[in-house]
Scaffold this motif. Structure first.
Motif, short mmCIF file in Angstrom:
data_model
loop_
_atom_site.label_atom_id
_atom_site.label_comp_id
_atom_site.label_asym_id
_atom_site.label_seq_id
_atom_site.Cartn_x
_atom_site.Cartn_y
_atom_site.Cartn_z
N ARG A 84 0.82 -1.23 0.00
CA ARG A 84 0.00 0.00 0.00
C ARG A 84 0.84 1.26 0.00
NH1 ARG A 84 -3.15 -4.21 -0.97
NH2 ARG A 84 -5.34 -3.80 -0.52
N ILE A 85 2.15 1.11 0.13
CA ILE A 85 3.09 2.23 0.16
C ILE A 85 4.10 2.03 -0.96
CG2 ILE A 85 4.99 3.25 1.48
CD1 ILE A 85 2.20 4.05 2.52
N VAL A 86 4.48 3.11 -1.64
CA VAL A 86 5.47 3.04 -2.71
C VAL A 86 6.83 2.64 -2.12
CG1 VAL A 86 6.71 4.36 -4.46
CG2 VAL A 86 4.26 4.73 -4.11
N GLN A 87 7.40 1.59 -2.62
CA GLN A 87 8.69 1.11 -2.13
C GLN A 87 9.75 2.21 -2.26
OE1 GLN A 87 9.59 -1.90 -0.77
NE2 GLN A 87 7.45 -2.58 -0.81
N GLY A 88 10.51 2.39 -1.19
CA GLY A 88 11.60 3.36 -1.20
C GLY A 88 11.19 4.79 -0.95
N SER A 89 9.91 5.03 -0.68
CA SER A 89 9.45 6.42 -0.49
C SER A 89 9.40 6.84 0.96
CB SER A 89 8.05 6.59 -1.11
OG SER A 89 7.06 5.89 -0.37
N PHE A 205 7.74 8.99 13.78
CA PHE A 205 6.70 9.08 12.76
C PHE A 205 7.37 9.21 11.39
CE2 PHE A 205 4.81 10.59 16.67
CZ PHE A 205 3.62 9.89 16.69
N SER A 206 6.91 8.38 10.46
CA SER A 206 7.44 8.38 9.11
C SER A 206 6.39 8.84 8.13
CB SER A 206 7.91 6.97 8.71
OG SER A 206 8.97 6.53 9.50
N GLY A 207 6.86 9.40 7.03
CA GLY A 207 5.97 9.74 5.93
C GLY A 207 6.30 8.87 4.73
N ALA A 208 5.30 8.61 3.90
CA ALA A 208 5.52 7.79 2.71
C ALA A 208 4.46 8.09 1.68
CB ALA A 208 5.51 6.30 3.07
N ILE A 209 4.76 7.79 0.43
CA ILE A 209 3.82 7.98 -0.67
C ILE A 209 2.91 6.77 -0.75
CG2 ILE A 209 3.58 8.37 -3.15
CD1 ILE A 209 6.47 9.47 -3.07
N CYS A 210 1.62 7.02 -0.83
CA CYS A 210 0.67 5.91 -0.94
C CYS A 210 0.66 5.38 -2.37
CB CYS A 210 -0.73 6.38 -0.55
SG CYS A 210 -0.87 6.84 1.19
N ALA A 211 0.49 4.07 -2.49
CA ALA A 211 0.51 3.43 -3.81
C ALA A 211 -0.61 3.93 -4.70
CB ALA A 211 0.42 1.92 -3.64
N ALA A 212 -1.70 4.42 -4.10
CA ALA A 212 -2.84 4.90 -4.87
C ALA A 212 -2.68 6.33 -5.35
CB ALA A 212 -4.12 4.79 -4.03
N SER A 213 -1.59 6.99 -4.99
CA SER A 213 -1.42 8.41 -5.32
C SER A 213 -1.34 8.66 -6.82
CB SER A 213 -0.14 8.95 -4.67
OG SER A 213 0.12 10.27 -5.10
N ARG A 214 -1.96 9.74 -7.25
CA ARG A 214 -1.84 10.21 -8.63
C ARG A 214 -0.83 11.35 -8.75
NH1 ARG A 214 -8.29 10.47 -10.19
NH2 ARG A 214 -8.57 8.25 -10.67
N ARG A 215 -0.30 11.81 -7.62
CA ARG A 215 0.65 12.92 -7.63
C ARG A 215 1.87 12.54 -6.81
NH1 ARG A 215 -0.83 18.81 -6.89
NH2 ARG A 215 0.81 18.95 -8.45
#
Length: 252
Positions: A84-89, A205-215
């Motif tokens: 559900r999270i972009v690998q490496g983000s 707390f970590s932040g990450a890009i969601c796999a569903a993101s369009r941006r």
């Protein structure tokens, strides 16, 4: 089973004007300030929904569309393992110590040492804790001390999304334990202090890009800003630090 929509390339024509994210309640105040600062700097709007961490992870896992997430590091790791999270983000955003609070005007118990904190918990009539990582830290500590069973009848868990400090302010518990960043903003309570040396309990707390993101690129740029030195002053005002200020979290 819910499926995550395939992300499409960003373009000026189909990309939304605002990137959207989800976070746990522990970071809602600092993220609100940083999102405003980022929009002023870049012109990119940032909309963040803050809910209980368990609920946030469930919604991401179910495929709900967000551009990014800011959650406890272990929750982000689990979402990445589930695809559900972009690998490496993933990037470290902030850390906050677990602290103890009492109702405003109440006596401050001694929590200056491990033995003192243990006794303060044993003496408390009722103890408030969260469903999040600070609650897990407390559970491990009570198990290690061998007092979990003795305290169980006096433990009150706040509902997801409800600050432990609210239980303290309403007189439902005598002591409340949660991240300092959550306790600082609750009226009607006073923070006694963080856990003492030797058993400091930090939540990263970590932040990450969601796999569903369009941006994805826009989300990556915002997360980079959250982790940058430019964000550190805001974090300190909200009882947090840079995630890189110390090596790893100190958990009991």
């Amino acid at each position: 089973m819910s499926a995550i929509a395939t992300a499409t390339p960003e373009s000026a024509n189909d990309a939304p004007a605002t990137i959207g994210g989800i976070s746990s309640m522990a970071t809602r105040h600092v993220l609100a300030d940083l999102a405003g600062a980022y929009e002023s700097r870049t012109g990119t709007g940032v909309s963040i929904e803050s809910v209980g961490g368990v609920d946030a992870a469930r919604r991401i896992h179910s495929g709900e569309r967000f551009d990014f997430a800011v959650l406890a590091a272990d929750a982000i790791d689990a979402l990445q393992s589930a695809g559900r999270i972009v690998q490496g983000s993933t990037i470290g955003v902030a850390r906050s110590r677990v602290a103890v609070a009492v109702a405003a005007g109440s006596r401050h118990p001694d929590i200056g040492s491990e033995a003192a904190l243990r006794q303060a918990l044993l003496d408390a009539r009722r103890i408030g804790y969260s469903t999040g990582p600070s609650g897990a830290c407390l559970a491990r500590l009570l198990d290690r001390w061998g007092i979990a069973a003795a305290l169980e009848p006096r433990m009150v868990q706040a509902s997801p999304g409800v600050p432990v400090g609210a239980l303290v302010a309403r007189g439902e518990v005598e002591l409340g334990l949660q991240q300092l960043s959550e306790l600082l903003h609750v009226p009607g309570i006073e923070v006694v202090g963080s856990f003492p040396p030797g058993i400091e309990a930090d939540t990263v707390f970590s932040g990450a890009i969601c796999a569903a993101s369009r941006r994805r690129e826009a989300a990556r740029e915002f997360l980079s800003f959250l982790a940058s030195a430019a964000a550190n002053g805001v974090k300190r005002r909200h009882g947090m630090e840079s995630a890189s200020d110390r090596d790893g979290a100190d958990a009991p």
